[in-house]
Design a protein around this motif. Structure first.
Motif, PDB file in Angstrom:
ATOM      1  N   HIS A 450       0.847  -1.191   0.000  1.00  0.00           N
ATOM      2  CA  HIS A 450       0.000   0.000   0.000  1.00  0.00           C
ATOM      3  C   HIS A 450       0.891   1.253   0.000  1.00  0.00           C
ATOM      4  N   TYR A 451       1.916   1.263   0.827  1.00  0.00           N
ATOM      5  CA  TYR A 451       2.865   2.376   0.825  1.00  0.00           C
ATOM      6  C   TYR A 451       3.566   2.480  -0.527  1.00  0.00           C
ATOM      7  N   GLN A 452       3.970   1.355  -1.079  1.00  0.00           N
ATOM      8  CA  GLN A 452       4.637   1.365  -2.379  1.00  0.00           C
ATOM      9  C   GLN A 452       3.760   2.040  -3.433  1.00  0.00           C
ATOM     10  N   ARG A 453       2.464   1.719  -3.430  1.00  0.00           N
ATOM     11  CA  ARG A 453       1.546   2.328  -4.394  1.00  0.00           C
ATOM     12  C   ARG A 453       1.401   3.828  -4.149  1.00  0.00           C
ATOM     13  N   LEU A 454       1.298   4.249  -2.899  1.00  0.00           N
ATOM     14  CA  LEU A 454       1.192   5.677  -2.602  1.00  0.00           C
ATOM     15  C   LEU A 454       2.429   6.441  -3.070  1.00  0.00           C
ATOM     16  N   ILE A 455       3.592   5.843  -2.873  1.00  0.00           N
ATOM     17  CA  ILE A 455       4.835   6.494  -3.305  1.00  0.00           C
ATOM     18  C   ILE A 455       4.860   6.639  -4.823  1.00  0.00           C
ATOM     19  N   SER A 456       4.448   5.598  -5.530  1.00  0.00           N
ATOM     20  CA  SER A 456       4.443   5.673  -6.989  1.00  0.00           C
ATOM     21  C   SER A 456       3.406   6.673  -7.491  1.00  0.00           C
ATOM     22  N   LEU A 457       2.282   6.805  -6.779  1.00  0.00           N
ATOM     23  CA  LEU A 457       1.262   7.769  -7.181  1.00  0.00           C
ATOM     24  C   LEU A 457       1.800   9.195  -7.171  1.00  0.00           C
ATOM     25  N   ARG A 458       2.675   9.516  -6.224  1.00  0.00           N
ATOM     26  CA  ARG A 458       3.242  10.864  -6.174  1.00  0.00           C
ATOM     27  C   ARG A 458       4.067  11.155  -7.413  1.00  0.00           C
ATOM     28  N   LYS A 459       4.660  10.127  -7.996  1.00  0.00           N
ATOM     29  CA  LYS A 459       5.444  10.327  -9.223  1.00  0.00           C
ATOM     30  C   LYS A 459       4.535  10.466 -10.441  1.00  0.00           C
ATOM     31  N   GLU A 460       3.316   9.930 -10.343  1.00  0.00           N
ATOM     32  CA  GLU A 460       2.399   9.911 -11.482  1.00  0.00           C
ATOM     33  C   GLU A 460       1.414  11.077 -11.477  1.00  0.00           C
ATOM     34  N   SER A 461       1.131  11.635 -10.324  1.00  0.00           N
ATOM     35  CA  SER A 461       0.018  12.576 -10.184  1.00  0.00           C
ATOM     36  C   SER A 461       0.515  13.961  -9.790  1.00  0.00           C
ATOM     37  N   GLU A 462       0.452  14.879 -10.729  1.00  0.00           N
ATOM     38  CA  GLU A 462       0.879  16.244 -10.423  1.00  0.00           C
ATOM     39  C   GLU A 462      -0.082  16.925  -9.457  1.00  0.00           C
ATOM     40  N   VAL A 463      -1.369  16.564  -9.532  1.00  0.00           N
ATOM     41  CA  VAL A 463      -2.324  17.181  -8.616  1.00  0.00           C
ATOM     42  C   VAL A 463      -2.037  16.749  -7.181  1.00  0.00           C
ATOM     43  N   MET A 464      -1.517  15.536  -6.980  1.00  0.00           N
ATOM     44  CA  MET A 464      -1.177  15.098  -5.629  1.00  0.00           C
ATOM     45  C   MET A 464      -0.005  15.905  -5.070  1.00  0.00           C
ATOM     46  N   VAL A 465       0.896  16.319  -5.938  1.00  0.00           N
ATOM     47  CA  VAL A 465       2.081  17.059  -5.494  1.00  0.00           C
ATOM     48  C   VAL A 465       1.786  18.549  -5.373  1.00  0.00           C
ATOM     49  N   TYR A 466       1.125  19.123  -6.387  1.00  0.00           N
ATOM     50  CA  TYR A 466       1.010  20.584  -6.459  1.00  0.00           C
ATOM     51  C   TYR A 466      -0.414  21.123  -6.309  1.00  0.00           C
ATOM     52  N   GLY A 467      -1.401  20.239  -6.272  1.00  0.00           N
ATOM     53  CA  GLY A 467      -2.764  20.737  -6.146  1.00  0.00           C
ATOM     54  C   GLY A 467      -3.015  21.439  -4.823  1.00  0.00           C
ATOM     55  N   ASP A 468      -3.961  22.391  -4.831  1.00  0.00           N
ATOM     56  CA  ASP A 468      -4.293  23.048  -3.564  1.00  0.00           C
ATOM     57  C   ASP A 468      -5.210  22.138  -2.740  1.00  0.00           C
ATOM     58  N   TYR A 469      -5.468  22.558  -1.523  1.00  0.00           N
ATOM     59  CA  TYR A 469      -6.163  21.728  -0.532  1.00  0.00           C
ATOM     60  C   TYR A 469      -7.509  22.332  -0.202  1.00  0.00           C
ATOM     61  N   GLN A 470      -8.557  21.515  -0.248  1.00  0.00           N
ATOM     62  CA  GLN A 470      -9.894  21.954   0.157  1.00  0.00           C
ATOM     63  C   GLN A 470     -10.457  20.978   1.185  1.00  0.00           C
ATOM     64  N   GLN A 471     -10.677  21.467   2.381  1.00  0.00           N
ATOM     65  CA  GLN A 471     -11.231  20.631   3.450  1.00  0.00           C
ATOM     66  C   GLN A 471     -12.711  20.366   3.194  1.00  0.00           C
ATOM     67  N   LEU A 472     -13.145  19.144   3.466  1.00  0.00           N
ATOM     68  CA  LEU A 472     -14.549  18.764   3.376  1.00  0.00           C
ATOM     69  C   LEU A 472     -15.006  18.208   4.721  1.00  0.00           C
ATOM     70  N   LEU A 473     -16.285  18.311   5.012  1.00  0.00           N
ATOM     71  CA  LEU A 473     -16.873  17.704   6.219  1.00  0.00           C
ATOM     72  C   LEU A 473     -16.079  18.086   7.473  1.00  0.00           C
ATOM     73  N   GLU A 474     -15.836  19.388   7.630  1.00  0.00           N
ATOM     74  CA  GLU A 474     -14.954  19.875   8.692  1.00  0.00           C
ATOM     75  C   GLU A 474     -15.338  19.406  10.087  1.00  0.00           C
ATOM     76  N   GLU A 475     -16.625  19.299  10.368  1.00  0.00           N
ATOM     77  CA  GLU A 475     -17.081  18.994  11.722  1.00  0.00           C
ATOM     78  C   GLU A 475     -17.409  17.522  11.935  1.00  0.00           C
ATOM     79  N   HIS A 476     -17.199  16.696  10.933  1.00  0.00           N
ATOM     80  CA  HIS A 476     -17.533  15.278  11.102  1.00  0.00           C
ATOM     81  C   HIS A 476     -16.562  14.650  12.101  1.00  0.00           C
TER      82      HIS A 476
END
Length: 551
Positions: A450-476
């Motif tokens: 699972h960690y191996q896949r997450l690490i590889s995703l960072r190399k594949e996904s520019e939105v994962m590296v540089y996308g901005d952050y939007q919080q959802l369901l803040e009070e859940h």
């Protein structure tokens, strides 16, 4: 944003004493690390943060350095660290050295010379003050390890300052000679081809002792800017500072590229929210997910454009992630994967602590005598002497003591978990027969992969590296949900932080979205219905585009 190589990198921290022992003396060593580089290459990491391996009397397990340009005999030799740097490079892995320059060991030649005479040219490398009229310390400042921050030197009749152990005297960063010595030493290591430095308690070097200003002193940032100019600035390396006192505003001062200080800092606000305001980590508070989300959102948002976040759950000083924030029992695998997903999909550089990738847990030794950590032992003695019950202190150590992270790495189910043929310096966690790397590598659905896949995703996904952050369901109270956004591209990340199933009503704009399921610890999700069900500790990530999804 000016893109850097370390933006999509993942760092793996090794605590050498506990990683792998190649010579059977019970202490992990450089040869042991070299022997496990293929394992780390398989995981996919880009850097190894190496906790200190310098020559040291080991009063604080290597964070008390007696020679910055030599290696402790129990870890190996200079030739072996050079081999480690070279062998790691062959696998596209860089070495991040731990830089400890707030203090040295009391066995460092500088301090030995400083003690030899008040007239020594090295005297001013450290912080000395005369006693009060009654012979007592200059003031009431306390060491972080307990007791006074002042230690009396009978030979000279003066006190020296130490924020940690009395065997770790603080350097005087007001002395230009100290600055020059440190810069030269840093360049010596950089010339060997390392990938940068992790800077231990770097926010303390600007201290103003007489004014009782310890962190974020007025000279801190000028000192770091001078360090940048004199050493790592012209080189393409990573620098991360340990800054327990940092706020987002201060973190931007460290990590805004325009200020030419550091690449990023470690901040600990998400860690300390589980500590008691009066008694600190020795009296832990329950984890509050809503407060945690508020903290994460603050740091993700405020460092979005002029700084960079470091992302971590645990390190050599902190408890194991799955024990602190997940479920080390029935849902150990599910919660460990969930925690990995929640962290690695944030904006910043993720750090994995050794054993995290196989779900290692905290340990509960039977006796205080089984513990080795100087901080835990000092506070246990000090507080039990003051009347705190033994059972209360042990519960604090079980929850937050540093030895939780330092039990030997669990490689397999054989003798001593494959860590050593000798007697380990610290007892093993008894669960190594079930929780070990060999078992993880044999299971394609393990936490490791699972960690191996997450690490590889960072190399594949520019939105994962540089996308901005939007919080959802803040009070859940159970679910940590957020989006990452870059142009038309989106990542939706949902994480159930509880052992109970959850039914969610998603925001209207996400209802009916179709996309690509990237990772999940139960299954992949390719569509979002109006109502989403999450299993205990379930998490998943789905990628979608605004242009290709139905309204």
């Amino acid at each position: 944003m000016n893109k850097q190589w370390w933006h999509d990198a993942v760092v793996y921290q090794i605590y050498p004493r506990s990683f792998c022992d190649a010579n059977g003396d019970g202490i992990g060593d450089l040869a042991g690390i070299i022997g496990k580089l293929d394992y780390l290459q398989k995981l996919g990491i880009d850097l190894i943060w190496l906790s200190p391996v310098y020559k040291s009397p080991m009063d604080d397990n290597g964070y008390d350095i007696a020679d910055y340009q030599d290696i402790a005999a129990e870890f190996g030799t200079l030739a072996e660290i050079e081999r480690l740097i070279a062998e790691a490079a062959k696998r596209d892995i860089r070495i991040l050295m731990d830089l400890v320059v707030n203090h040295t060991s009391d066995e460092h030649p500088w301090f030995l010379a400083a003690k030899s005479s008040p007239n020594s040219p090295y005297r001013d490398y450290y912080i000395w003050r005369k006693p009060q009229a009654d012979g007592s310390p200059p003031d009431d400042q306390r060491s972080f390890f307990g007791g006074s921050a002042w230690e009396f030197d009978e030979a000279s009749g003066e006190y020296f300052f130490h924020l940690f152990s009395k065997r770790q005297p603080d350097l005087n960063w007001e002395n230009p000679a100290v600055q020059q010595e440190v810069h030269q030493m840093m360049n010596w290591w950089l010339d060997k081809g390392i990938g940068g430095f992790r800077m231990d308690v770097i926010d303390l070097i600007g201290k103003q002792v007489d004014d009782k200003i310890l962190t974020n002193g007025p000279r801190l940032h000028p000192l770091l800017q001078e360090m940048h100019r004199a050493s790592f600035g012209p080189r393409n390396v990573l620098t991360v500072g340990e800054t327990w006192s940092a706020t987002p505003q201060i973190a931007r001062m460290y990590s805004d590229p325009a200020r030419e200080e550091l690449s990023m800092v470690f901040q600990f606000e998400h860690v300390t929210q589980t500590w008691d305001p009066e008694h600190g980590k020795w009296k832990p508070r329950p984890f509050d997910l809503v407060e945690f989300k508020r903290i994460i959102a603050k740091w993700q948002t405020e460092l979005a454009d002029s700084g960079w976040n470091s992302l971590f759950w645990n390190n050599h000083d902190l408890p194991r992630a799955v024990s602190k924030y997940g479920d080390p029992g029935r849902f150990r695998v599910e919660s460990a994967k969930m925690l990995a997903t929640a962290l690695h999909c944030l904006k910043g550089t993720p750090y994995i602590y050794q054993g995290e990738e196989i779900g290692m847990t905290n340990v509960r030794f039977d006796s205080i005598d089984d513990y080795q950590d100087i901080e835990s032992l000092n506070f246990y003695r000090e507080r039990t002497d003051a009347g705190v019950p033994h059972v209360d202190m042990m519960e604090g150590i079980y929850a937050n003591g540093r030895d939780n992270a330092r039990t030997p790495m669990q490689w397999d189910d054989s003798f001593n978990a494959g860590f050593s043929d000798g007697t380990p310096w610290l007892k093993l966690n008894p669960n190594y027969r079930q929780v070990n790397a060999e078992a993880a590598l044999a299971d394609p659905d393990s936490i490791f992969f699972h960690y191996q896949r997450l690490i590889s995703l960072r190399k594949e996904s520019e939105v994962m590296v540089y996308g901005d952050y939007q919080q959802l369901l803040e009070e859940h109270p159970q679910v940590f949900a957020y989006q990452r956004r870059l142009g038309e591209q989106r990542l939706l990340v949902l994480n159930n932080f509880s052992a109970q199933p959850v039914e969610l009503d998603l925001p209207t704009e996400l209802t009916g979205i179709e996309g690509q399921g990237l990772i999940g610890n139960y299954s992949l999700r390719h569509r979002l219905d109006e109502r989403v069900s999450l299993a205990p500790y379930e998490s998943f990530v789905m990628a979608f585009s605004l242009t290709s999804s139905p309204p």
